[in-house]
Structures are given as structure tokens and as C-alpha cells.
Enzyme design. Sequence first.
Site, mmCIF file in Angstrom:
data_model
loop_
_atom_site.group_PDB
_atom_site.id
_atom_site.type_symbol
_atom_site.label_atom_id
_atom_site.label_comp_id
_atom_site.label_asym_id
_atom_site.label_seq_id
_atom_site.Cartn_x
_atom_site.Cartn_y
_atom_site.Cartn_z
ATOM 1 N N ARG A 134 -2.768 9.228 -9.621
ATOM 2 C CA ARG A 134 -3.871 9.415 -10.561
ATOM 3 C C ARG A 134 -5.223 9.638 -9.889
ATOM 4 O O ARG A 134 -6.195 10.007 -10.534
ATOM 5 C CB ARG A 134 -3.950 8.217 -11.519
ATOM 6 C CG ARG A 134 -2.959 8.334 -12.664
ATOM 7 C CD ARG A 134 -3.037 7.131 -13.567
ATOM 8 N NE ARG A 134 -2.354 5.976 -12.982
ATOM 9 C CZ ARG A 134 -2.541 4.720 -13.395
ATOM 10 N NH1 ARG A 134 -3.388 4.451 -14.355
ATOM 11 N NH2 ARG A 134 -1.876 3.736 -12.824
ATOM 12 N N ASN A 191 -33.155 17.860 21.416
ATOM 13 C CA ASN A 191 -32.166 17.091 22.179
ATOM 14 C C ASN A 191 -30.860 17.839 22.402
ATOM 15 O O ASN A 191 -30.009 17.381 23.130
ATOM 16 C CB ASN A 191 -31.878 15.763 21.457
ATOM 17 C CG ASN A 191 -31.358 15.961 20.047
ATOM 18 O OD1 ASN A 191 -31.758 16.902 19.355
ATOM 19 N ND2 ASN A 191 -30.473 15.093 19.621
ATOM 20 N N TYR A 192 -30.698 19.001 21.781
ATOM 21 C CA TYR A 192 -29.385 19.658 21.784
ATOM 22 C C TYR A 192 -29.540 21.104 22.202
ATOM 23 O O TYR A 192 -30.387 21.830 21.660
ATOM 24 C CB TYR A 192 -28.825 19.567 20.353
ATOM 25 C CG TYR A 192 -27.425 20.081 20.171
ATOM 26 C CD1 TYR A 192 -26.405 19.724 21.041
ATOM 27 C CD2 TYR A 192 -27.112 20.907 19.094
ATOM 28 C CE1 TYR A 192 -25.108 20.184 20.840
ATOM 29 C CE2 TYR A 192 -25.817 21.369 18.885
ATOM 30 C CZ TYR A 192 -24.818 21.012 19.769
ATOM 31 O OH TYR A 192 -23.544 21.461 19.571
ATOM 32 N N SER A 239 -49.778 15.957 17.719
ATOM 33 C CA SER A 239 -49.066 16.564 16.598
ATOM 34 C C SER A 239 -48.393 17.856 17.020
ATOM 35 O O SER A 239 -48.918 18.607 17.838
ATOM 36 C CB SER A 239 -50.041 16.865 15.468
ATOM 37 O OG SER A 239 -50.515 15.651 14.945
ATOM 38 N N ALA A 256 0.830 -1.207 0.000
ATOM 39 C CA ALA A 256 0.000 0.000 0.000
ATOM 40 C C ALA A 256 0.865 1.258 0.000
ATOM 41 O O ALA A 256 0.472 2.303 0.483
ATOM 42 C CB ALA A 256 -0.916 0.004 1.223
ATOM 43 N N ALA A 257 2.075 1.127 -0.557
ATOM 44 C CA ALA A 257 3.018 2.252 -0.479
ATOM 45 C C ALA A 257 3.016 3.137 -1.713
ATOM 46 O O ALA A 257 3.742 4.118 -1.772
ATOM 47 C CB ALA A 257 4.431 1.723 -0.214
ATOM 48 N N THR A 286 7.996 -3.111 -6.529
ATOM 49 C CA THR A 286 7.187 -4.041 -5.720
ATOM 50 C C THR A 286 8.046 -5.028 -4.922
ATOM 51 O O THR A 286 7.684 -5.394 -3.802
ATOM 52 C CB THR A 286 6.184 -4.803 -6.606
ATOM 53 O OG1 THR A 286 6.861 -5.264 -7.787
ATOM 54 C CG2 THR A 286 5.039 -3.906 -7.041
ATOM 55 N N GLN A 303 8.093 1.659 3.587
ATOM 56 C CA GLN A 303 8.982 1.571 2.424
ATOM 57 C C GLN A 303 9.315 3.000 2.000
ATOM 58 O O GLN A 303 8.427 3.757 1.620
ATOM 59 C CB GLN A 303 8.318 0.834 1.265
ATOM 60 C CG GLN A 303 9.256 0.667 0.070
ATOM 61 C CD GLN A 303 8.513 0.477 -1.240
ATOM 62 O OE1 GLN A 303 7.330 0.787 -1.348
ATOM 63 N NE2 GLN A 303 9.212 -0.007 -2.239
HETATM 64 C C1 UD1 Z 1 2.283 -4.743 -11.038
HETATM 65 C C2 UD1 Z 1 3.058 -5.985 -11.498
HETATM 66 C C3 UD1 Z 1 2.439 -6.505 -12.785
HETATM 67 C C4 UD1 Z 1 0.985 -6.793 -12.576
HETATM 68 C C5 UD1 Z 1 0.257 -5.576 -12.055
HETATM 69 C C6 UD1 Z 1 -1.157 -5.940 -11.646
HETATM 70 C C7 UD1 Z 1 5.376 -5.738 -10.755
HETATM 71 C C8 UD1 Z 1 6.751 -5.366 -11.169
HETATM 72 N N1 UD1 Z 1 4.451 -5.656 -11.700
HETATM 73 O O1 UD1 Z 1 2.495 -3.755 -12.029
HETATM 74 O O2 UD1 Z 1 3.105 -7.687 -13.188
HETATM 75 O O3 UD1 Z 1 0.392 -7.217 -13.791
HETATM 76 O O4 UD1 Z 1 0.907 -5.062 -10.873
HETATM 77 O O5 UD1 Z 1 -1.874 -4.816 -11.278
HETATM 78 O O6 UD1 Z 1 5.162 -6.133 -9.643
HETATM 79 N N2 UD1 Z 1 3.896 -0.590 -4.599
HETATM 80 C C9 UD1 Z 1 4.580 -0.314 -3.444
HETATM 81 N N3 UD1 Z 1 5.871 0.125 -3.529
HETATM 82 C C10 UD1 Z 1 6.508 0.297 -4.712
HETATM 83 C C11 UD1 Z 1 5.781 0.031 -5.890
HETATM 84 C C12 UD1 Z 1 4.496 -0.417 -5.806
HETATM 85 O O7 UD1 Z 1 4.037 -0.479 -2.350
HETATM 86 O O8 UD1 Z 1 7.684 0.682 -4.681
HETATM 87 C C13 UD1 Z 1 2.509 -1.072 -4.502
HETATM 88 C C14 UD1 Z 1 1.507 -0.095 -5.119
HETATM 89 O O9 UD1 Z 1 0.978 0.758 -4.133
HETATM 90 C C15 UD1 Z 1 0.447 -1.042 -5.664
HETATM 91 C C16 UD1 Z 1 1.227 -2.319 -6.004
HETATM 92 O O10 UD1 Z 1 2.415 -2.258 -5.260
HETATM 93 O O11 UD1 Z 1 -0.510 -1.352 -4.677
HETATM 94 C C17 UD1 Z 1 1.504 -2.445 -7.495
HETATM 95 O O12 UD1 Z 1 2.330 -1.403 -7.928
HETATM 96 P P1 UD1 Z 1 2.190 -0.752 -9.355
HETATM 97 O O13 UD1 Z 1 3.260 0.260 -9.504
HETATM 98 O O14 UD1 Z 1 0.790 -0.326 -9.578
HETATM 99 O O15 UD1 Z 1 2.542 -1.997 -10.286
HETATM 100 P P2 UD1 Z 1 2.162 -2.189 -11.798
HETATM 101 O O16 UD1 Z 1 3.131 -1.465 -12.659
HETATM 102 O O17 UD1 Z 1 0.728 -1.984 -12.011
#
Ligand code: UD1
Length: 466
Positions: A27, A380-381, A399, A21-22, A91, A85
Amino acid sequence: MPPSTARPGAPPAPRAAIILAAGQGTRMKSSTPKVLHWVGGRAMLDWAIDAATALGCARIVVVVGAHSPAVGEHARARGVETAVQEPALGTAHAVIAAKEALADFEGDVIVTYADTPLVQGATLEKLFAVRAAGASLAVLGFEAADPFGYGRLVCDEGGALLRIVEEKDATDAERAITLCNSGVLVADRTMLFQLLSMVRNDNAKGEFYLTDVVGLARSSGFRAAVDVADEAEMMGVNSRVELAQAEAAFQARRRHAAMVSGVTMTDPASVYFSHDTVIGNDVTIEPGVFFGPGVTVESGATVKAWSHLEGAHVGTGAAIGPFVRLRPGAHLGARVKIGNFVEVKNATFGEGAQASHLTYVGDAEVGARANLGCGTITCNYDGFDKWKTVIGEDAFIGSDTALVAPVRVGARAFTASGSVITKDVPDDALAVARGRQRDIADWSRSFRERKLAERAARGGKRREVE
Ligand code: UD1
Ligand code: CA
């Protein structure tokens, strides 16, 4: 490396979850972090935490970015661990951020994304089954209608997973693959972190890709397997448009489930549920009804059109609406009737009690069978504090009664219409608290005669106002 494949007949491995969730969520164009936006009446992050909890994960670590401390606070308030992170380098790097938190954990780890709220528990459970059936690494894939942007799952002729290639690094032939990576995977904790330590960032984005662990597992002699899920469940939310699409998908699923369980909906597409809405069988829901979080409706009740409920309970056989608002703490007993333009907040209605029109009941207890006339208001307030109103069983509130709390109306007591009740009313009494009517004989006739004479003197014209 330790054995990463379960022995046949061995007890199921303990489970942990790492929820990513980092991401920045740029967007979304929002001051609220992406994963705290709501789907089905709660944050997307809550869907991910609940999915992990339902899988029986003994440990849950949410990986958060330093840019949005609110995400960490939300996760910790839910009783799960967090890891930071910083900076976000991909990822794989994000999963490594959770390494220390899980240093003392032995078992299987599932990696999920906090921005994928539609994934079902049964789908994730199946992935654990694939892992238990002999794969060191189990990856959740899906057949994408439009694979653009996703990592592609490269398999051999036998269907064994060889590696994952990201869109930007793929050859034309690889881009033609429609089997895509959802991002969710299950692996033994020790093996996963050993493979992650080997991941490099020599790729098109210069990031550490989690997806590289598949190829690394293969070259280290481990077996990776794919389980294919429904694309609709794997939808990730990156923008407000996708947020609305996820919401629509949740609502469609929830409406369907309600009807299957015995709920009648005249126009299902106009009824909105929350993740925790509970509706009994033989409940009828008319068009345009919104259920915010925390609503229970017992069997046989009717919710008439254009009603808004939140944190409320509707008892068996009760009828509410049209145009009713039930706010948090509204608790209606069996066969209660609440009619149009009535608002109830933090108040209980005993069995068979009624408020049929134009009424506000806040911070109150209404006894069984009591009847609140049109225009009843609990005051009430006082601008500083909230005070309670208690209405006894079988009481009859005339009423346009204002009940100035704190106040108690006794059992079977009446209040006269138009009363402002500031003192407790004894059981069985009638409280009259209004100006007594006084008739001034012929006042109207002499007033009209005088006015008509004045007008005639002006030549029949109305008086001009300066
Ligand atoms: C990633 C996958 C891709 C997959 C797709 C599905 C990788 C390299 N690629 O791509 O294969 O098809 O998701 O949606 O894993 N996040 C972090 N820290 C980071 C980067 C990302 O916490 O440094 C979290 C993001 O918040 C998100 C998730 O990881 O919840 C995916 O990251 P995102 O950058 O959206 O990956 P995609 O390029 O979509
Ligand atoms: Ca993404």
C-alpha cells in the site's frame, strides 16, 4: 517444557528481540521497502532497532522478505542479525524464521513490528515487567477507537487473556471487543518456539497467525497477561497517509518535549525536528525551521525564521538566520553570527566569527572573530576535487571576495572588496586582487550627446532593432 515463569527474586532474564519486517508494504506504492521510509529523519526500521537496543536486548534479529534485500542490508549495517522469511505465510511463520538465529539464546524474546515507529521504550519495558511478574506470555494491547482490522483480545471476567481472534475469524460478539492486539509480545524463547510449532493455518486468511500462541499457551497450562498501552503509540504505518500521520505524531511529541526542556518556539507547529536533534535550554526557535538529522544547538542560541539545518552544530549564544542553510559538517562556535542567505557546509567558525549576508562557506576553517563581508564565496570545487580555505583569526574579508581554494588568509589580514584571492595572504596584510579603477574624464557626457543627436535625426524615435 522448561519453567517459563521467573522465580521471585531471580535476576532478570536475558532479552532478545525479533523484529518483523518481511511484509510487502504494497500500500505504500513505493520502490523503497516500507520499513525504510523515514519518520523523524530516519528509517522506521531504525526506530524498531533502537527500541530493542534500549531494552538491553543481547540479540536482535530482523526478519526480512526475499523481495527486499535492502532491508537486510540496512539491518546488517546497523550491526543486527537478519533472518529471511520466504515466502511470507503469516506472522507466526515470520517469527519461526528467526528460530535458528536464536537457537543458542536462553531468555525472554520480544516480538515487535518494524512499521510501528511511535512505540515508546517505557511501554515495552512495562511489558517485560508484566512477564517478570508471573505471566508466561505478555501481550501488549490497546483500546482502539475503531477496532476494525485488528486482532481482538478475548479475556475472562477476571481479565486474564484467553486468546486472540483476528477480525476475519471473529464472531459478531468478538468484533464488539475494543481491546486490540498491538502485535507486540514477550515470552520465554523455548516456550515461544514450542507453541509456534503447534500453530496451524486453518483460518480465514490461510496464514500462520502469531496470535494463536495465546490460546495454545492457555491450553498448555500457561498464564497469558495483557498490558494496555496508549493507542497513539501503537499506530502502524501501511500507507503514505499513515506515514504522514506518524510523522505528525512524532513532531508533536518532539515539540512538546523541547518546550518542556526550556526551548522557546514562537510557532511550534512550524518547526520540524529529527529523532536526534539536541536543543539546549533558553534557545529561541523562530517559525519555519527544519532540523534534519544530526543537529545540536547549544543553550542561549537563536535560530531565526526559515532556516534549514542538517548535521550541524550551533554554539552557545550564537545567532543564525533568517534564511540560513547549515549543511553537514557546519560547526559554529560560541556567539557566531550567520545572517540571511548564508550557506555553510563542512566548515568551522571560531568564537564570535560572522558572515552576515549572501555568503557560501564550504570546506573551510574560519578563525575566531573573523568577519566575512557580503557576497564572500569559497570556491572549493574545481569540478573534480574539493579544496580547503583557511581564514585566520580577526581577518576581514571584503565584500564580494572569491576565495579560490586551496588558500589561506592570515590572521588579522584584509582582502579588498571584489578580490579574487588565489594565493595565500600573509598575516596582517591587505590583499587586493582586482582591476584597478581608471576614470575616463567626460566619456559619459560625449556618449550621451552623440546618442541624443542620432535620435533627433530619426525624428525623436528610438532606433528600431531588426
Ligand atoms: C497483525 C495481528 C493482529 C494485530 C495487528 C496489529 C496476526 C495474525 N495479527 O495483523 O492481531 O491486531 O497485526 O497491527 O499477527 N509480517 C511478516 N511476515 C508475514 C506476515 C507479516 O514479516 O508473513 C510482518 C509485516 O511486515 C508486519 C507485521 O508482520 O510488520 C504484521 O503483519 P500484518 O500482515 O500487517 O498483520 P495484520 O493483519 O495487520
Ligand atoms: Ca498491519
